[in-house]
Scaffold this motif. Structure first.
Motif, PDB file in Angstrom:
ATOM      1  N   SER A   1      22.320   8.685 -13.842  1.00 51.88           N
ATOM      2  CA  SER A   1      21.921  10.114 -13.686  1.00 51.88           C
ATOM      3  C   SER A   1      21.898  10.316 -15.697  1.00 51.88           C
ATOM      4  O   SER A   1      21.705  11.343 -15.486  1.00 51.88           O
ATOM      5  CB  SER A   1      22.907  10.424 -13.326  1.00 51.88           C
ATOM      6  N   ASP A   2      22.575   9.050 -16.189  1.00 57.97           N
ATOM      7  CA  ASP A   2      22.889  10.290 -17.544  1.00 57.97           C
ATOM      8  C   ASP A   2      21.187   9.246 -17.957  1.00 57.97           C
ATOM      9  O   ASP A   2      21.028   9.894 -19.428  1.00 57.97           O
ATOM     10  CB  ASP A   2      23.772   8.924 -18.119  1.00 57.97           C
ATOM     11  N   VAL A   3      20.369   8.579 -17.778  1.00 62.60           N
ATOM     12  CA  VAL A   3      18.518   7.794 -17.952  1.00 62.60           C
ATOM     13  C   VAL A   3      18.478   8.129 -17.541  1.00 62.60           C
ATOM     14  O   VAL A   3      16.876   7.909 -17.997  1.00 62.60           O
ATOM     15  CB  VAL A   3      19.224   6.200 -18.516  1.00 62.60           C
ATOM     16  N   VAL A   4      18.307   8.726 -16.250  1.00 60.06           N
ATOM     17  CA  VAL A   4      17.222   9.143 -15.188  1.00 60.06           C
ATOM     18  C   VAL A   4      17.208  10.080 -14.800  1.00 60.06           C
ATOM     19  O   VAL A   4      17.949  10.647 -14.901  1.00 60.06           O
ATOM     20  CB  VAL A   4      17.005   8.290 -14.039  1.00 60.06           C
ATOM     21  N   PRO A   5      16.234  11.577 -15.311  1.00 58.13           N
ATOM     22  CA  PRO A   5      16.398  12.674 -14.936  1.00 58.13           C
ATOM     23  C   PRO A   5      16.560  12.684 -13.195  1.00 58.13           C
ATOM     24  O   PRO A   5      15.811  12.009 -12.743  1.00 58.13           O
ATOM     25  CB  PRO A   5      14.426  12.677 -14.984  1.00 58.13           C
ATOM     26  N   GLN A   6      17.325  13.515 -12.975  1.00 58.91           N
ATOM     27  CA  GLN A   6      17.748  13.646 -11.643  1.00 58.91           C
ATOM     28  C   GLN A   6      16.452  14.177 -10.452  1.00 58.91           C
ATOM     29  O   GLN A   6      16.572  13.331  -9.411  1.00 58.91           O
ATOM     30  CB  GLN A   6      18.610  15.569 -11.517  1.00 58.91           C
ATOM     31  N   SER A   7      15.210  14.733 -11.093  1.00 57.14           N
ATOM     32  CA  SER A   7      13.965  15.258 -10.162  1.00 57.14           C
ATOM     33  C   SER A   7      13.150  13.393  -9.949  1.00 57.14           C
ATOM     34  O   SER A   7      12.905  13.058  -8.647  1.00 57.14           O
ATOM     35  CB  SER A   7      13.024  15.674 -11.468  1.00 57.14           C
ATOM     36  N   MET A   8      13.408  12.989 -10.941  1.00 62.57           N
ATOM     37  CA  MET A   8      13.276  11.249 -10.956  1.00 62.57           C
ATOM     38  C   MET A   8      14.018  10.022  -9.461  1.00 62.57           C
ATOM     39  O   MET A   8      13.301   9.876  -8.899  1.00 62.57           O
ATOM     40  CB  MET A   8      13.003  10.751 -11.835  1.00 62.57           C
ATOM     41  N   ILE A   9      15.198  10.683 -10.033  1.00 64.50           N
ATOM     42  CA  ILE A   9      15.544  10.103  -8.773  1.00 64.50           C
ATOM     43  C   ILE A   9      15.638  10.309  -6.745  1.00 64.50           C
ATOM     44  O   ILE A   9      15.566   9.466  -6.507  1.00 64.50           O
ATOM     45  CB  ILE A   9      17.422  10.564  -8.852  1.00 64.50           C
ATOM     46  N   LEU A  10      15.547  11.512  -7.351  1.00 61.53           N
ATOM     47  CA  LEU A  10      15.438  12.528  -5.891  1.00 61.53           C
ATOM     48  C   LEU A  10      14.180  12.071  -5.463  1.00 61.53           C
ATOM     49  O   LEU A  10      13.506  11.556  -4.072  1.00 61.53           O
ATOM     50  CB  LEU A  10      15.627  13.797  -6.379  1.00 61.53           C
ATOM     51  N   SER A  11      13.083  11.513  -6.090  1.00 61.99           N
ATOM     52  CA  SER A  11      11.616  11.343  -6.237  1.00 61.99           C
ATOM     53  C   SER A  11      11.912   9.806  -5.306  1.00 61.99           C
ATOM     54  O   SER A  11      10.715   9.709  -4.062  1.00 61.99           O
ATOM     55  CB  SER A  11      10.399  11.650  -6.891  1.00 61.99           C
ATOM     56  N   PHE A  12      12.567   9.174  -6.303  1.00 64.21           N
ATOM     57  CA  PHE A  12      13.078   7.368  -6.008  1.00 64.21           C
ATOM     58  C   PHE A  12      13.051   7.186  -4.584  1.00 64.21           C
ATOM     59  O   PHE A  12      12.607   6.245  -3.954  1.00 64.21           O
ATOM     60  CB  PHE A  12      13.128   6.639  -7.142  1.00 64.21           C
ATOM     61  N   ALA A  13      14.128   8.150  -3.936  1.00 63.80           N
ATOM     62  CA  ALA A  13      15.261   7.480  -3.413  1.00 63.80           C
ATOM     63  C   ALA A  13      14.121   7.972  -1.912  1.00 63.80           C
ATOM     64  O   ALA A  13      13.687   7.378  -0.243  1.00 63.80           O
ATOM     65  CB  ALA A  13      15.793   8.950  -3.161  1.00 63.80           C
TER      66      ALA A  13
ATOM     67  N   ILE B   1       0.750  -1.324   0.239  1.00 59.23           N
ATOM     68  CA  ILE B   1       0.131  -0.416  -0.217  1.00 59.23           C
ATOM     69  C   ILE B   1       0.490   1.088  -0.131  1.00 59.23           C
ATOM     70  O   ILE B   1       0.667   2.168  -0.525  1.00 59.23           O
ATOM     71  CB  ILE B   1      -0.850  -0.213   1.597  1.00 59.23           C
ATOM     72  N   VAL B   2       2.192   0.932   0.699  1.00 53.41           N
ATOM     73  CA  VAL B   2       2.655   2.153   0.908  1.00 53.41           C
ATOM     74  C   VAL B   2       3.454   2.595  -0.202  1.00 53.41           C
ATOM     75  O   VAL B   2       3.575   3.934  -0.819  1.00 53.41           O
ATOM     76  CB  VAL B   2       3.904   2.478   2.203  1.00 53.41           C
ATOM     77  N   GLY B   3       4.037   1.165  -0.384  1.00 58.79           N
ATOM     78  CA  GLY B   3       4.345   1.354  -1.890  1.00 58.79           C
ATOM     79  C   GLY B   3       4.278   2.568  -3.310  1.00 58.79           C
ATOM     80  O   GLY B   3       4.004   3.196  -3.901  1.00 58.79           O
ATOM     81  N   TRP B   4       2.534   1.685  -3.163  1.00 54.00           N
ATOM     82  CA  TRP B   4       1.194   1.923  -4.169  1.00 54.00           C
ATOM     83  C   TRP B   4       1.263   3.288  -3.527  1.00 54.00           C
ATOM     84  O   TRP B   4       1.503   4.227  -4.972  1.00 54.00           O
ATOM     85  CB  TRP B   4       0.925   1.547  -4.129  1.00 54.00           C
ATOM     86  N   ALA B   5       1.558   4.141  -2.362  1.00 50.72           N
ATOM     87  CA  ALA B   5       0.837   5.168  -2.211  1.00 50.72           C
ATOM     88  C   ALA B   5       2.111   6.606  -2.965  1.00 50.72           C
ATOM     89  O   ALA B   5       2.105   7.931  -3.123  1.00 50.72           O
ATOM     90  CB  ALA B   5       0.645   5.507  -0.843  1.00 50.72           C
ATOM     91  N   THR B   6       3.082   6.141  -3.020  1.00 48.09           N
ATOM     92  CA  THR B   6       4.338   6.550  -2.801  1.00 48.09           C
ATOM     93  C   THR B   6       5.165   6.533  -5.024  1.00 48.09           C
ATOM     94  O   THR B   6       5.803   7.001  -4.839  1.00 48.09           O
ATOM     95  CB  THR B   6       5.606   6.423  -2.106  1.00 48.09           C
ATOM     96  N   ASN B   7       4.446   5.573  -5.263  1.00 43.87           N
ATOM     97  CA  ASN B   7       4.383   5.373  -6.604  1.00 43.87           C
ATOM     98  C   ASN B   7       5.856   4.690  -6.738  1.00 43.87           C
ATOM     99  O   ASN B   7       6.925   5.024  -7.357  1.00 43.87           O
ATOM    100  CB  ASN B   7       4.649   6.463  -7.336  1.00 43.87           C
ATOM    101  N   PHE B   8       6.069   4.109  -5.810  1.00 51.00           N
ATOM    102  CA  PHE B   8       8.169   3.566  -5.437  1.00 51.00           C
ATOM    103  C   PHE B   8       7.910   2.356  -6.293  1.00 51.00           C
ATOM    104  O   PHE B   8       8.812   2.143  -7.310  1.00 51.00           O
ATOM    105  CB  PHE B   8       7.689   2.703  -3.375  1.00 51.00           C
ATOM    106  N   PHE B   9       6.788   1.445  -6.683  1.00 51.83           N
ATOM    107  CA  PHE B   9       7.288   1.152  -7.318  1.00 51.83           C
ATOM    108  C   PHE B   9       7.152   1.405  -9.100  1.00 51.83           C
ATOM    109  O   PHE B   9       7.412   0.875  -9.976  1.00 51.83           O
ATOM    110  CB  PHE B   9       5.807  -0.327  -7.512  1.00 51.83           C
ATOM    111  N   GLY B  10       6.189   2.341  -9.698  1.00 52.18           N
ATOM    112  CA  GLY B  10       6.068   2.510 -10.674  1.00 52.18           C
ATOM    113  C   GLY B  10       7.353   3.640 -11.285  1.00 52.18           C
ATOM    114  O   GLY B  10       8.129   3.049 -12.261  1.00 52.18           O
ATOM    115  N   MET B  11       8.275   3.982 -10.380  1.00 50.31           N
ATOM    116  CA  MET B  11       8.987   4.701 -10.392  1.00 50.31           C
ATOM    117  C   MET B  11      10.086   3.253 -10.802  1.00 50.31           C
ATOM    118  O   MET B  11      11.032   4.018 -11.705  1.00 50.31           O
ATOM    119  CB  MET B  11       9.511   5.557  -8.821  1.00 50.31           C
TER     120      MET B  11
END
Length: 276
Positions: free
Chosen positions: A154-166, A120-130
């Motif tokens: 960092s060469d293939v994934v935007p910095q913003s997505m990396i931060l959101s995923f972290a 549930i938490v992984g889905w709510a935070t979009n952990f699995f999607g990212m």
């Protein structure tokens, strides 16, 4: 009993009846052997001869039966702590196996809720999607790049997505970890309830298992559980550390691991004896 009395008595207990410990060690080795060979036979069967698959399945089933006997015996050790029995219980193969099946069910049930929370938490935070997006991009880039090319996230994934995923990873991990720890502690009470009553329904009564913690004392339960975990972790860490200096030292785990199982089960039973 006082906290340190529980730990001290539980540490001594496995050495009181070395014959029972030896039988447990042999059963543990048999389980590992049957499981390993069963998996190998399944692999061989899938690659060449389907007949080996049948043999592999049979070996895995036999390994599972022995594993159930071991698990049931662990519940028996918890009961010796509850009853303050001086020696380890006798092996009663059929009864141990039935209790082991019940213990297996308890493990599954008390894992379900933390697992659901994780999902549930992984889905709510979009952990699995990212995570899926990042892995997919890494794989596609790897497939289209030269064999000796170094792929950097960092060469293939935007910095913003990396931060959101972290951030998602930290939130999902922290909340899930807390729930797993809580239900792990409650499960120790469930195991003790199973040892005391031999009733699966009593063991699966999560509200009562939780109340048992309060009846014993939250601080005492937490202290004993943490001490059990720390002692086991330290001993395993020492063995791992010595592995780099003493060749083959890990073989002692064949003896040490069952000893620690006896220790943990006995300590759990002694802890629960306060309200039994």
């Amino acid at each position: 009993m006082e906290i340190m009395e529980i730990i001290r008595e539980a540490m001594i207990f496995p050495s009181v009846d070395l014959a029972k410990l030896a039988i447990y060690i042999v059963l543990s080795i048999i389980t590992g052997f049957l499981t390993t060979i069963g998996v190998v036979f399944l692999g061989v069967g899938m690659a060449s001869n389907a007949a080996w698959i049948v043999v592999g399945i049979i070996l895995l089933i036999l390994g599972l039966i022995v594993a159930f006997i071991i698990m049931g015996y662990q519940i028996g050790i918890i009961k010796t702590g509850i009853d303050h029995a001086e020696t380890a219980p006798e092996f009663v193969w059929k009864a141990n196996m039935i209790t082991g099946v019940k213990y297996f069910v308890v493990n599954i049930v008390y894992l379900i809720i933390p697992a659901i929370v994780f999902l549930i938490v992984g889905w709510a935070t979009n952990f699995f999607g990212m995570a899926y997006t990042i892995v997919s991009r890494m794989m596609l880039t790897s497939m289209s790049s030269p064999a000796n090319a170094t792929i950097v996230v960092s060469d293939v994934v935007p910095q913003s997505m990396i931060l959101s995923f972290a951030t998602s990873l930290m939130i999902t991990g922290a909340i899930s970890f807390i729930f797993f720890i809580i239900f792990w502690i409650i499960q120790t009470m469930a195991e003790s309830r199973l040892a005391k009553t031999d009733d699966l329904k009593e063991a699966l009564n999560i509200p009562e298992a939780f109340r048992d913690i309060g009846r014993i004392g939250y601080g005492k339960v937490l202290a004993v559980v943490i001490l059990i975990f720390v002692i086991i972790a330290v001993i395993n860490a020492v063995i791992s550390g010595l592995d780099g200096y003493i060749h083959g030292i890990r073989i002692v785990s064949i003896i040490v691991t069952p000893y620690l199982v006896f220790f943990a089960a006995r300590a759990t039973g002694l802890l629960y004896s306060d309200i039994a």
